[in-house]
Design a protein around this motif. Structure first.
Motif, PDB file in Angstrom:
ATOM      1  N   THR A 205      -9.285  -5.045  -2.295  1.00  0.00           N
ATOM      2  CA  THR A 205      -8.281  -4.953  -3.363  1.00  0.00           C
ATOM      3  C   THR A 205      -7.018  -4.223  -2.919  1.00  0.00           C
ATOM      4  O   THR A 205      -6.102  -4.050  -3.718  1.00  0.00           O
ATOM      5  N   LEU A 206      -6.962  -3.782  -1.667  1.00  0.00           N
ATOM      6  CA  LEU A 206      -5.782  -3.074  -1.183  1.00  0.00           C
ATOM      7  C   LEU A 206      -4.690  -4.095  -0.875  1.00  0.00           C
ATOM      8  O   LEU A 206      -4.932  -5.071  -0.168  1.00  0.00           O
ATOM      9  N   PRO A 207      -3.475  -3.893  -1.417  1.00  0.00           N
ATOM     10  CA  PRO A 207      -2.378  -4.850  -1.149  1.00  0.00           C
ATOM     11  C   PRO A 207      -2.145  -5.022   0.348  1.00  0.00           C
ATOM     12  O   PRO A 207      -2.371  -4.104   1.146  1.00  0.00           O
ATOM     13  N   ALA A 208      -1.696  -6.224   0.718  1.00  0.00           N
ATOM     14  CA  ALA A 208      -1.556  -6.576   2.137  1.00  0.00           C
ATOM     15  C   ALA A 208      -0.709  -5.583   2.940  1.00  0.00           C
ATOM     16  O   ALA A 208      -1.102  -5.194   4.054  1.00  0.00           O
ATOM     17  N   PRO A 209       0.462  -5.148   2.433  1.00  0.00           N
ATOM     18  CA  PRO A 209       1.259  -4.197   3.235  1.00  0.00           C
ATOM     19  C   PRO A 209       0.514  -2.886   3.487  1.00  0.00           C
ATOM     20  O   PRO A 209       0.542  -2.364   4.606  1.00  0.00           O
ATOM     21  N   ALA A 210      -0.167  -2.386   2.458  1.00  0.00           N
ATOM     22  CA  ALA A 210      -0.931  -1.142   2.617  1.00  0.00           C
ATOM     23  C   ALA A 210      -2.116  -1.354   3.540  1.00  0.00           C
ATOM     24  O   ALA A 210      -2.466  -0.471   4.339  1.00  0.00           O
ATOM     25  N   ALA A 211      -2.739  -2.531   3.460  1.00  0.00           N
ATOM     26  CA  ALA A 211      -3.879  -2.831   4.335  1.00  0.00           C
ATOM     27  C   ALA A 211      -3.445  -2.869   5.800  1.00  0.00           C
ATOM     28  O   ALA A 211      -4.141  -2.367   6.686  1.00  0.00           O
ATOM     29  N   SER A 212      -2.286  -3.459   6.052  1.00  0.00           N
ATOM     30  CA  SER A 212      -1.783  -3.519   7.427  1.00  0.00           C
ATOM     31  C   SER A 212      -1.500  -2.125   7.968  1.00  0.00           C
ATOM     32  O   SER A 212      -1.794  -1.812   9.130  1.00  0.00           O
ATOM     33  N   LYS A 213      -0.951  -1.274   7.109  1.00  0.00           N
ATOM     34  CA  LYS A 213      -0.652   0.101   7.521  1.00  0.00           C
ATOM     35  C   LYS A 213      -1.942   0.872   7.807  1.00  0.00           C
ATOM     36  O   LYS A 213      -2.034   1.637   8.773  1.00  0.00           O
ATOM     37  N   LEU A 214      -2.948   0.643   6.958  1.00  0.00           N
ATOM     38  CA  LEU A 214      -4.237   1.294   7.166  1.00  0.00           C
ATOM     39  C   LEU A 214      -4.885   0.832   8.472  1.00  0.00           C
ATOM     40  O   LEU A 214      -5.439   1.640   9.223  1.00  0.00           O
ATOM     41  N   GLU A 215      -4.809  -0.450   8.733  1.00  0.00           N
ATOM     42  CA  GLU A 215      -5.386  -0.990   9.974  1.00  0.00           C
ATOM     43  C   GLU A 215      -4.682  -0.403  11.198  1.00  0.00           C
ATOM     44  O   GLU A 215      -5.328  -0.108  12.213  1.00  0.00           O
ATOM     45  N   ALA A 216      -3.373  -0.210  11.099  1.00  0.00           N
ATOM     46  CA  ALA A 216      -2.634   0.395  12.210  1.00  0.00           C
ATOM     47  C   ALA A 216      -3.082   1.840  12.425  1.00  0.00           C
ATOM     48  O   ALA A 216      -3.199   2.305  13.558  1.00  0.00           O
ATOM     49  N   HIS A 217      -3.349   2.531  11.323  1.00  0.00           N
ATOM     50  CA  HIS A 217      -3.830   3.906  11.439  1.00  0.00           C
ATOM     51  C   HIS A 217      -5.196   3.940  12.117  1.00  0.00           C
ATOM     52  O   HIS A 217      -5.429   4.739  13.025  1.00  0.00           O
ATOM     53  N   LEU A 218      -6.088   3.069  11.676  1.00  0.00           N
ATOM     54  CA  LEU A 218      -7.435   3.030  12.249  1.00  0.00           C
ATOM     55  C   LEU A 218      -7.407   2.661  13.730  1.00  0.00           C
ATOM     56  O   LEU A 218      -8.271   3.095  14.505  1.00  0.00           O
ATOM     57  N   ALA A 219      -6.419   1.884  14.124  1.00  0.00           N
ATOM     58  CA  ALA A 219      -6.335   1.472  15.525  1.00  0.00           C
ATOM     59  C   ALA A 219      -5.892   2.611  16.440  1.00  0.00           C
ATOM     60  O   ALA A 219      -6.198   2.606  17.639  1.00  0.00           O
ATOM     61  N   ALA A 220      -5.196   3.615  15.867  1.00  0.00           N
ATOM     62  CA  ALA A 220      -4.643   4.681  16.707  1.00  0.00           C
ATOM     63  C   ALA A 220      -5.270   6.050  16.485  1.00  0.00           C
ATOM     64  O   ALA A 220      -5.209   6.902  17.367  1.00  0.00           O
ATOM     65  N   CYS A 221      -5.871   6.270  15.326  1.00  0.00           N
ATOM     66  CA  CYS A 221      -6.386   7.599  14.986  1.00  0.00           C
ATOM     67  C   CYS A 221      -7.692   7.884  15.741  1.00  0.00           C
ATOM     68  O   CYS A 221      -8.585   7.026  15.791  1.00  0.00           O
ATOM     69  N   PRO A 222      -7.834   9.100  16.292  1.00  0.00           N
ATOM     70  CA  PRO A 222      -9.069   9.415  17.024  1.00  0.00           C
ATOM     71  C   PRO A 222     -10.239   9.836  16.127  1.00  0.00           C
ATOM     72  O   PRO A 222     -11.377   9.887  16.586  1.00  0.00           O
ATOM     73  N   THR A 223      -9.968  10.141  14.855  1.00  0.00           N
ATOM     74  CA  THR A 223     -11.039  10.672  14.003  1.00  0.00           C
ATOM     75  C   THR A 223     -11.461   9.748  12.868  1.00  0.00           C
ATOM     76  O   THR A 223     -12.611   9.820  12.423  1.00  0.00           O
ATOM     77  N   CYS A 224     -10.583   8.899  12.394  1.00  0.00           N
ATOM     78  CA  CYS A 224     -10.919   8.094  11.212  1.00  0.00           C
ATOM     79  C   CYS A 224     -11.830   6.888  11.489  1.00  0.00           C
ATOM     80  O   CYS A 224     -12.653   6.544  10.628  1.00  0.00           O
ATOM     81  N   PRO A 225     -11.714   6.192  12.627  1.00  0.00           N
ATOM     82  CA  PRO A 225     -12.576   5.018  12.850  1.00  0.00           C
ATOM     83  C   PRO A 225     -14.075   5.281  12.712  1.00  0.00           C
ATOM     84  O   PRO A 225     -14.784   4.470  12.101  1.00  0.00           O
ATOM     85  N   PRO A 226     -14.623   6.398  13.242  1.00  0.00           N
ATOM     86  CA  PRO A 226     -16.060   6.639  13.031  1.00  0.00           C
ATOM     87  C   PRO A 226     -16.417   6.804  11.556  1.00  0.00           C
ATOM     88  O   PRO A 226     -17.487   6.355  11.116  1.00  0.00           O
ATOM     89  N   LEU A 227     -15.519   7.441  10.800  1.00  0.00           N
ATOM     90  CA  LEU A 227     -15.770   7.596   9.361  1.00  0.00           C
ATOM     91  C   LEU A 227     -15.769   6.241   8.677  1.00  0.00           C
ATOM     92  O   LEU A 227     -16.620   5.952   7.825  1.00  0.00           O
TER      93      LEU A 227
END
Length: 271
Positions: A205-227
């Motif tokens: 249900t997350l809007p596409a622009p916000a989803a893309s931003k979240l995916e970019a964060h998950l691709a670069a963040c060292p702590t969030c992907p395991p969570l």
């Protein structure tokens, strides 16, 4: 705020105490935002404070102002909700650092961190609640040690100690936050902002622009992907739980029927 505003908010005519509570809602919101992290948490705390005050209205005897009484209710609710988080600083550990003559921080770095509102809030989150609230009440809202002591029902000496420790903890947290920011340099979004949106992302249900931003964060963040991966796994596991036996046991059916019949009897015919 006139009585008409109270009636518009509540649907009920105002008595003196209810009217006073209504007028103090903006003040309560300011107080709540200093005690909590996040807009929704502050809104919930105000709501629960109003509900609790109306439930406990018989205990208000006018010995203190309505504002003081409400602040104490809110404080107690906030204390009840506070929990030792994994990111909170340990008071003894930080005090040990400050006792060490070799311990220091870079004042320029700390000042830069404190000047950024988001980073300052992130550092405040790491303070245990009793110290965070004391230093915010004193240094942000301008309360005196005596006022803090009176509102929180502690000694003036205790209030001074909490403010002092809170400042030490905040300084150390800001210094550590600078190191964390360096490790996250180039990462899109703050971790907390990303983690707040993960639920909507999982549900689609997350809007596409916000989803893309979240995916970019998950691709670069060292702590969030395991969570995130853990959330996916736990959610998927819950989806496999099914109870094939949907037959209501006779004993339960009898209890439910009796409860419904009792409720109908208490309401009376035609109600």
């Amino acid at each position: 705020m006139p009585h008409e505003a109270h009636q518009e908010l509540t649907g009920q005519p105002a008595d003196d105490l209810s009217q006073a509570i209504t007028e103090l809602v903006p003040d309560l919101l300011t107080f709540a935002r200093r005690l909590t992290v996040g807009r929704h948490a502050a809104d919930d705390l105000v709501h629960d404070t109003v509900v609790r005050s109306l439930q406990a209205r018989s205990s208000f005897r006018g010995e203190a102002s309505v504002r003081t009484w409400l602040h104490r209710i809110m404080w107690n609710l906030a204390v009840d909700r506070s929990r030792q988080g994994s990111r909170e600083l340990l008071v003894d550990e930080v005090e040990d650092r400050w006792r060490d003559d070799t311990y220091t921080v870079d004042p320029v770095v700390v000042s830069e961190q404190a000047a950024d509102a988001d980073r300052l809030r992130d550092a405040l989150v790491r303070l245990p609640f009793i110290y965070r609230s004391a230093v915010v009440l004193h240094d942000s809202l301008g309360w005196t040690h005596a006022e803090i002591a009176d509102r929180l029902e502690i000694s003036v000496g205790n209030a001074k100690q909490r403010v002092h420790r809170g400042r030490m903890l905040l300084t150390s947290a800001l210094a550590e936050e600078a190191g964390r920011q360096a490790a996250l340099k180039g990462v899109v979004m703050k971790c907390w902002d990303a983690r707040e949106q993960v639920g909507d992302y999982l549900d689609g249900t997350l809007p596409a622009p916000a989803a893309s931003k979240l995916e970019a964060h998950l691709a670069a963040c060292p702590t969030c992907p395991p969570l995130y991966a853990s959330l996916v796994g736990a959610t998927a596991a819950l989806g496999t739980i099914r109870d094939s036996d949907t037959t209501v046991p006779p004993a339960l059916a009898t209890k439910v029927a009796a409860a419904l019949a009792g409720a109908a009897t208490r309401r009376g015919p035609g109600s």
